[in-house]
Design an enzyme around this catalytic site. Structure first.
Site, mmCIF file in Angstrom:
data_model
loop_
_atom_site.group_PDB
_atom_site.id
_atom_site.type_symbol
_atom_site.label_atom_id
_atom_site.label_comp_id
_atom_site.label_asym_id
_atom_site.label_seq_id
_atom_site.Cartn_x
_atom_site.Cartn_y
_atom_site.Cartn_z
ATOM 1 N N SER A 280 107.128 22.493 -38.759
ATOM 2 C CA SER A 280 107.413 23.638 -37.905
ATOM 3 C C SER A 280 106.300 24.669 -37.979
ATOM 4 O O SER A 280 105.408 24.599 -38.825
ATOM 5 C CB SER A 280 108.741 24.290 -38.324
ATOM 6 O OG SER A 280 108.568 25.077 -39.481
ATOM 7 N N GLY A 281 106.397 25.660 -37.082
ATOM 8 C CA GLY A 281 105.468 26.771 -37.065
ATOM 9 C C GLY A 281 105.948 27.956 -37.865
ATOM 10 O O GLY A 281 105.309 29.014 -37.841
ATOM 11 N N ASP A 282 107.056 27.805 -38.573
ATOM 12 C CA ASP A 282 107.572 28.890 -39.398
ATOM 13 C C ASP A 282 108.310 28.266 -40.577
ATOM 14 O O ASP A 282 108.159 27.076 -40.848
ATOM 15 C CB ASP A 282 108.476 29.811 -38.572
ATOM 16 C CG ASP A 282 108.408 31.272 -39.035
ATOM 17 O OD1 ASP A 282 108.367 31.486 -40.266
ATOM 18 O OD2 ASP A 282 108.398 32.177 -38.191
ATOM 19 N N ASP A 283 109.136 29.051 -41.266
ATOM 20 C CA ASP A 283 109.809 28.552 -42.455
ATOM 21 C C ASP A 283 110.666 27.327 -42.129
ATOM 22 O O ASP A 283 111.394 27.317 -41.131
ATOM 23 C CB ASP A 283 110.700 29.644 -43.049
ATOM 24 C CG ASP A 283 109.919 30.905 -43.380
ATOM 25 O OD1 ASP A 283 108.815 30.791 -43.936
ATOM 26 O OD2 ASP A 283 110.423 32.002 -43.071
#
Length: 496
Positions: free
Chosen positions: A275-278
């Site tokens: 993913s692009g975040d947590d």
């Protein structure tokens, strides 16, 4: 001993193969990575889902249903072009009439099913065939707008409300969203572009969001390209998330994997997330709104997570934690090419607490930080927050950690006058990268103990000596969510 050899000895074969492939494929195209993910890490429940010869669908779930229908029974068209929003809602509305008579299942056959947001009902199962793909509509008219969440006070992307999630529900009981690894594709590129260009009037939708709900199972699905967060249970309890594959470009904005938010009794296991975040973000409300709402997230289990997220954490606690976060138990965590392992994010004005956090058996490769805590996370919903609302961060336990190719072992920054306390680290081996920073540890306003940690930690984390190597806690009691029993569900598929 190399990281991968260690994994081969300590983890099961599928996971080791996945990690080897992922370390190569994360540098290559996302399409290849998706193909690998679809064939890789899966929980035992996934392997039980199948259509037998003779047209019998079998899988395991928290509840079986007395009634079943197909989306095609309600005029659904699987051409990837025709909107099925009305067909989905008509199906759910009709099947809701069976809630008091054993509940109902909606089967989504193979094909591409374009749809906008639709809502579920209680005592209901949504089942996706292995070749079924839900495609999120690009028509903004098919995304109703909701008020901001009360524990946040405003939307995250914009001050106004938020678009309803693709699959939504509120005040529900006994809901199953599952399949034979069927796919939900959020087609998020347009949303990401509008976010970057500042063109959003409302907060982007999530793929799955259930509010004020109890007894929820989300399992054996592949989620692609969400406009924002992928799975968001909020103000809910007794939640199982299993065997989920989540894929989004690593530079896509806010594509968090699974975000339990003001929830109690949750189990997340056997999930693979790029993913692009947590990959997992634990939350409970934002500043004065979260304090007033006062719903903590607690009794959370995270097991057998594999994460790739070069700009974020495998597991984040906060930064929106103003209802409190307590009793989080994470084990058997693998992170590759991920910015940090377990990150605590908070700030002056958040109030509440993050406490009784237990982590063991992490296997990490290519990290900017292993241990990361920050008390100066600046984002606030508005300027009305209370500067005297200081968060309590205490009882943070890590043990049995192996990491390689790390830039900074730990960056632990509490709040002046409000230190983070009760930090414990034991049996930790961190292999520093060839271009690692000269200072392996950076610590301020923290207090705790360590044992068997390499490289040696900062003086604020007092070394207890090798005889205390098992000193950090991990609870031995069983949480209620671990006692949930699955049923063997079987359906005649006359409509297949």
């Amino acid at each position: 001993m190399t990281f991968l050899v260690f994994l081969q000895k300590e983890t099961h074969t599928n996971l080791s193969i996945l990690i080897k492939q992922s370390m190569i494929l994360v540098i290559k195209t996302v399409s290849v990575l998706v193909a690998v993910a679809l064939l890789s890490l899966r929980g035992a429940e996934s392997r039980r889902a199948r259509i037998q010869q003779g047209g019998s669908l079998e899988y395991r779930a928290i509840s079986c249903r007395s009634h079943s229908a197909s989306l095609t029974d309600f005029g659904g068209v699987a051409d990837g072009k025709t909107s099925n929003t009305k067909a989905f809602q008509a199906a759910v509305d009709k099947l809701s009439q069976d809630a008091s008579d054993g509940g109902a299942q909606l089967y989504i056959p193979a094909g591409k099913w374009l749809t906008g947001s639709f809502s579920l009902t209680s005592h209901f199962t949504l089942y996706l065939d292995k070749d079924a793909v839900l495609l999120a509509s690009q028509d903004m008219n098919e995304w109703p707008v909701l008020k901001p969440l009360p524990s946040y006070g405003r939307g995250r992307d914009a001050a106004a409300g938020r678009y309803t999630s693709l699959i939504f529900g509120t005040n529900l009981t006994d809901v199953v969203i599952t399949g034979d690894n069927g796919t939900i594709d959020g087609q998020g590129a347009v949303w990401w572009q509008n976010f970057h260009r500042g063109k959003l009037k409302y907060t982007r939708p999530y793929l799955i969001e259930l509010m004020f709900s109890d007894k929820v199972q989300i399992s054996n699905l592949t989620l692609l390209n969400s406009p924002s967060w992928n799975v968001h249970p909020v103000y809910s309890s007794n939640i199982l998330v299993q065997g989920i594959t989540i894929i989004a470009p690593v530079k896509s904005p806010n594509t968090d994997g699974i975000n339990p938010d003001s929830c109690t009794n949750i189990r997340i296991e056997d999930c693979y997330i790029v993913s692009g975040d947590d990959c997992i973000a634990v939350k409970s409300g934002w500043d004065e709104y979260g304090i007033a709402f006062g719903w903590p997230t607690k009794q959370l289990i995270i097991r057998r997570l594999t994460c790739i997220s070069p700009y974020s954490a495998a597991i984040a606690l906060g930064s929106e934690m103003s209802g409190g976060i307590q009793d989080v138990r994470a084990e058997d965590i693998v992170a590759i090419q991920t910015e940090s392992a377990v990150r605590i994010k908070t700030a002056v004005g958040r109030g509440a607490y993050v406490k009784d956090i237990y982590v063991k058996r992490m296997r990490l490769h290519t990290m900017k930080w292993v241990f990361l805590m920050s008390g100066n996370y600046k984002a606030h919903p508005d300027n009305k927050y209370d500067p005297n609302a200081l968060p309590v961060i205490q009882g943070i336990n890590y043990r049995d950690v192996v990491a390689e190719n790390v830039t900074v072992a730990g960056r632990l920054e509490g709040i002046s006058g409000d230190p983070f306390t009760g930090i414990c680290m034991s049996n930790v081996t961190i292999g520093m990268a060839s271009k690692a920073k000269k200072m392996s540890w950076r610590c301020s306003d923290v207090a705790g103990i360590t044992s068997g940690v390499t490289p040696p930690p900062c003086d604020l984390l007092a070394d207890q000596g090798p005889e205390k190597i098992t000193t950090c806690d991990f609870p031995e009691d069983t949480l209620p969510i671990d006692m949930v029993e699955f049923k063997e569900c079987s359906y005649r598929m006359g409509y297949v």
